[in-house]
Design an enzyme around this catalytic site. Structure first.
Site, mmCIF file in Angstrom:
data_model
loop_
_atom_site.group_PDB
_atom_site.id
_atom_site.type_symbol
_atom_site.label_atom_id
_atom_site.label_comp_id
_atom_site.label_asym_id
_atom_site.label_seq_id
_atom_site.Cartn_x
_atom_site.Cartn_y
_atom_site.Cartn_z
ATOM 1 C CG HIS A 264 19.897 -106.205 -1.764
ATOM 2 N ND1 HIS A 264 21.091 -106.517 -2.344
ATOM 3 C CD2 HIS A 264 19.156 -107.332 -1.790
ATOM 4 C CE1 HIS A 264 21.074 -107.792 -2.707
ATOM 5 N NE2 HIS A 264 19.912 -108.309 -2.380
ATOM 6 C CE LYS B 241 10.668 -103.306 -6.657
ATOM 7 N NZ LYS B 241 11.419 -102.740 -7.753
ATOM 8 C CG HIS C 153 24.252 -105.753 1.054
ATOM 9 N ND1 HIS C 153 25.344 -105.131 0.506
ATOM 10 C CD2 HIS C 153 23.335 -105.860 0.073
ATOM 11 C CE1 HIS C 153 25.100 -104.880 -0.769
ATOM 12 N NE2 HIS C 153 23.884 -105.296 -1.061
ATOM 13 C CD GLN D 259 23.807 -99.205 -6.172
ATOM 14 O OE1 GLN D 259 24.569 -100.141 -5.989
ATOM 15 N NE2 GLN D 259 22.560 -99.359 -6.562
ATOM 16 C CG ASP E 152 24.299 -101.245 -1.836
ATOM 17 O OD1 ASP E 152 23.213 -101.491 -1.295
ATOM 18 O OD2 ASP E 152 24.690 -101.810 -2.871
ATOM 19 N NE ARG F 175 23.551 -100.728 -11.625
ATOM 20 C CZ ARG F 175 22.522 -100.655 -10.779
ATOM 21 N NH1 ARG F 175 21.363 -100.149 -11.204
ATOM 22 N NH2 ARG F 175 22.637 -101.099 -9.554
ATOM 23 C CB CYS G 87 24.497 -107.616 -3.369
ATOM 24 S SG CYS G 87 23.773 -107.052 -4.890
#
Length: 633
Positions: free
Chosen positions: A508, A462, A383, A379, A381, A361, A332
């Site tokens: 996200h 979420k 946004h 990911q 991902d 991670r 992000c």
RNA sequence: GCCGAUGUGGCUCAAUUGGUAGAGCAGCUGACUUGUAAUCAGCAGGUUGGGGGUUCGAGUCCCUUCAUCGGCUCCA
């Protein structure tokens, strides 16, 4: 007399104080034998519960989830009773039922497998003894005294933590009594088919600061046949383990040199890229743009985003020219920088920016699990930056994508909506608008969902999507999170129709969640038999003997020209052997070519063990291409 | 990270109480040229995860470390 309305809509009259089991017995002996619990005006109750007023009553047997829970809870008490008989010094913690079994936590040295067998034998004795299970209540001080005298310190702690007005109940079966809210069966006899499955460590009250206890897992059924089926299903699931299949099919592997960092092998990369191409296809269609942001960014950025403060334990850091940097654990902040790199008008919104971001991670060693839990993953991902009015439509768009993707693979999934937690940032109004946006989007789409009150992130509510795999385990994959926090921290803006600067709301979202995990789940879901469009090798050409290699080569070339992923087996082996190997590799189409085929321009097609006969090569190509293009399962 | 278990050729597994590390598959070489889930023969392949210790002698016992597996906690 009282009126009891039953499940079938009929009502019956009973004397006040008649118990649930009495009513079951009145309905039928069979029902009385199989009853596990009652559902009284919608609440699960013990079968000994006396009915005191007019009500609706449903008799629950093992066939209902609540009935299973009561049944297996009794099994867990039998386990505890057996343990106390064999090892009287053992202290009891808790022993609930789970989705497919039960466990009991003990404060004692870990049990060995031999001891587990002894315990199982003792449990069988307890069952055979047909011990009556009785319920009684005690006032708080007496309950505490009772457990103190028994030396059960964990139970004392549990009692002390019960709310003021709680009814403190116990269940007694012969020489064993346990603090328990119930419900339970009336005798140990019913628990005929059970098995202790494993021993594991577990923290007291699930807190890693507390003492590690010894947990025994087991499961129980009413019929030994069902137990057998269950154990067979577990075996089948083991065969589908993605770590095993991944290795066998040459998809991915793990090495000591990189714990938690998967190695993707050539075929695994084909699979991964195919999945990614598919992802790009749908996202392009849905109006997303794709970006790619750096793997390493400086400390200041992570301080702005809050990760340096809140997430540092999970981040790998490094130093460049004496300055701190971090390898990104999330995409992000990079996405926000890209958004901020140009100015935005309200006319541009929503901005949908996708990124197949590789994140690292620092997971603790004990939590790694094949591809399902790794230290480095991709990911899918994206946004989305938007105005508050756009929330609902944007959420709906994302939910549609997720549904499309999951349905394509035939996954079952369920949806959870998490709302504002106690400790959160942002105004009441923001939260209200955002949560309603999520809720209305789900309602408009007619989705059923569970609401987890107060379970949202501190920066916004979420929606989570939980996939169910072949073991019945659920994996959180897709998630849609609203965020007011990051746009604020990064001072993100757009210019509105009023020519004023406004702060966009950010979403996200991920669909696969992690490509690696998703591949793991797909591998187990299909047991390696991936749909043709996805599988690394779509067809294998198997010449009968060397004499037909020329023709086989021609077939291979033609298939390749048509964009089909094909391999050939030119070894001097018998056709049976070649077929066996190709089948073990889960290749969906095996094309046997020999004299007949070479003459007629055909291929003898075998698919997943089924003989489809000889087909003209162009016919086969047309058919397989249709299958691939439709992404059939 | 915590509790428990495990670690033997590329893979799957053997190896009495501590006493010469074996087999099948895969690989290589050769023969066979094959019609729908394993053709035959030969060869090669191992400091038993790493390090340390006990012992005349360790795959086996002890310590330590790494990894994996089953859980707990956490999570995509």
């Amino acid at each position: 007399m009282i009126n009891v309305k039953l499940k079938d809509g009929t009502s019956k009259q009973y004397e006040k104080g008649t118990t649930v089991i009495d009513i079951a017995r009145d309905i039928s002996e069979g029902l009385a034998r199989n009853i596990c619990a009652g559902l009284l005006n919608g609440d699960v109750v013990d079968i000994r519960t006396p009915i005191l007023e007019d009500c609706e009553l449903n008799i629950l047997t093992f066939d209902s989830p609540e009935g299973k829970r009561a049944f297996r809870h009794t099994a867990s008490h039998i386990l505890a009773q057996a343990v106390k008989r064999l090892y009287p010094q053992t202290k009891l913690a808790i022993g609930p039922s789970t989705d497919d079994g039960f466990y009991y936590d003990f404060d004692r040295e870990p049990f060995t497998l031999d001891e587990l067998e002894e315990i199982e034998k003792e449990m069988k004795k307890v069952v055979k003894e047909n011990i009556k299970i009785e319920r009684f209540e005690l006032p708080r001080d007496e309950a505490v005294k009772f457990m103190e005298e028994a030396g059960e310190t964990y139970k004392v702690e549990l009692i002390n933590d019960l709310p003021e007005d709680a009814v403190i109940s116990f269940y007694k079966q012969g020489d064993f009594t346990d603090l328990c809210a119930g419900p339970h069966l009336t005798s140990t006899k019913a628990v005929k088919a059970f098995k202790l499955t494993s021993v594991a460590g577990a923290y007291w009250r699930g807190n890693e600061k507390n003492k590690m206890l010894t947990r025994i897992y087991g499961t129980a059924f009413t019929k030994s046949e069902d137990l057998k089926l269950y154990l067979e299903r577990i075996e089948e699931a083991k065969k589908r383990d993605h770590r095993k299949i991944g290795k066998e099919l040459g998809l991915f592997t793990f090495m000591d040199e990189g714990p938690g960092f998967p190695f993707f092998l050539p075929k695994g990369v084909v699979l991964k890229n195919t999945l990614i191409n598919f992802w790009r296809e749908i996202h392009e269609k849905e109006g997303y743009v794709e970006i790619s942001t750096p793997m390493i960014l400086n400390r200041q950025l992570w301080e702005t985003s809050g990760h340096w403060g809140h997430y540092k334990n999970n981040m790998y850091t490094t130093v460049i020219d004496d300055d701190d940097f971090a390898i990104k654990p999330m995409n992000c902040p990079g996405g926000l920088l890209v958004y901020k790199s140009t100015q935005h008008s309200y006319r541009d919104l929503p901005v949908r920016m996708g990124e197949l971001g590789v994140v690292h991670r620092c997971e603790k060693s004990g939590q790694l699990h094949g591809l399902m839990r790794v230290r480095c993953f991709t990911q899918d991902d994206a946004h989305i930056f938007m105005t508050p009015e756009q929330i609902k439509d944007e959420i709906k768009g994302v939910v549609r994508i997720i549904d499309e993707v999951y349905s394509l693979f035939g996954f079952k999934y369920h949806v959870e909506l998490s709302t504002r937690p106690e400790d959160s940032m942002g105004s009441d109004e923001d939260w209200e608008v955002a949560t309603n946006g999520l809720r209305e989007a789900l309602d408009d789409l007619g989705m059923t969902y569970v609401v987890n009150e107060g379970d949202g992130a501190f920066y916004g509510p979420k929606i989570d999507f939980h996939l169910e795999d072949c073991l019945g385990r659920t994996w959180q994959c897709g998630t849609i999170q609203l965020d007011f926090q990051l746009p604020l921290r990064f001072n993100t803006e757009y210019v509105g129709a009023d020519n004023e600067k406004h702060r966009p709301i950010m979403i996200h979202r991920v669909v696969f969640g992690s490509i690696e995990r998703f591949i793991g789940i797909l591998t187990e879901h299909f047991a390696g038999n991936f749909p043709t469009w996805l599988t690394p090798v779509q067809a294998a050409v198997l010449p009968i003997s060397e004499k037909f290699h020329d023709y086989a080569e021609k077939v291979v070339e033609t298939l390749k020209d048509s964009g089909i992923r094909v391999q050939a087996d030119y070894r001097a082996e018998k056709i049976g052997y070649k077929i066996r190997e190709a089948r073990l590799q889960r290749i969906p189409y095996l094309l046997v070519v020999g004299e007949k085929e070479a003459e007629s321009g055909e291929v003898a097609v075998k698919s997943r063990g089924e003989d489809l006969g000889a087909k003209k090569l162009d016919v086969f190509i047309k058919e397989i291409k249709e299958e691939i293009d439709s992404k059939a399962r």
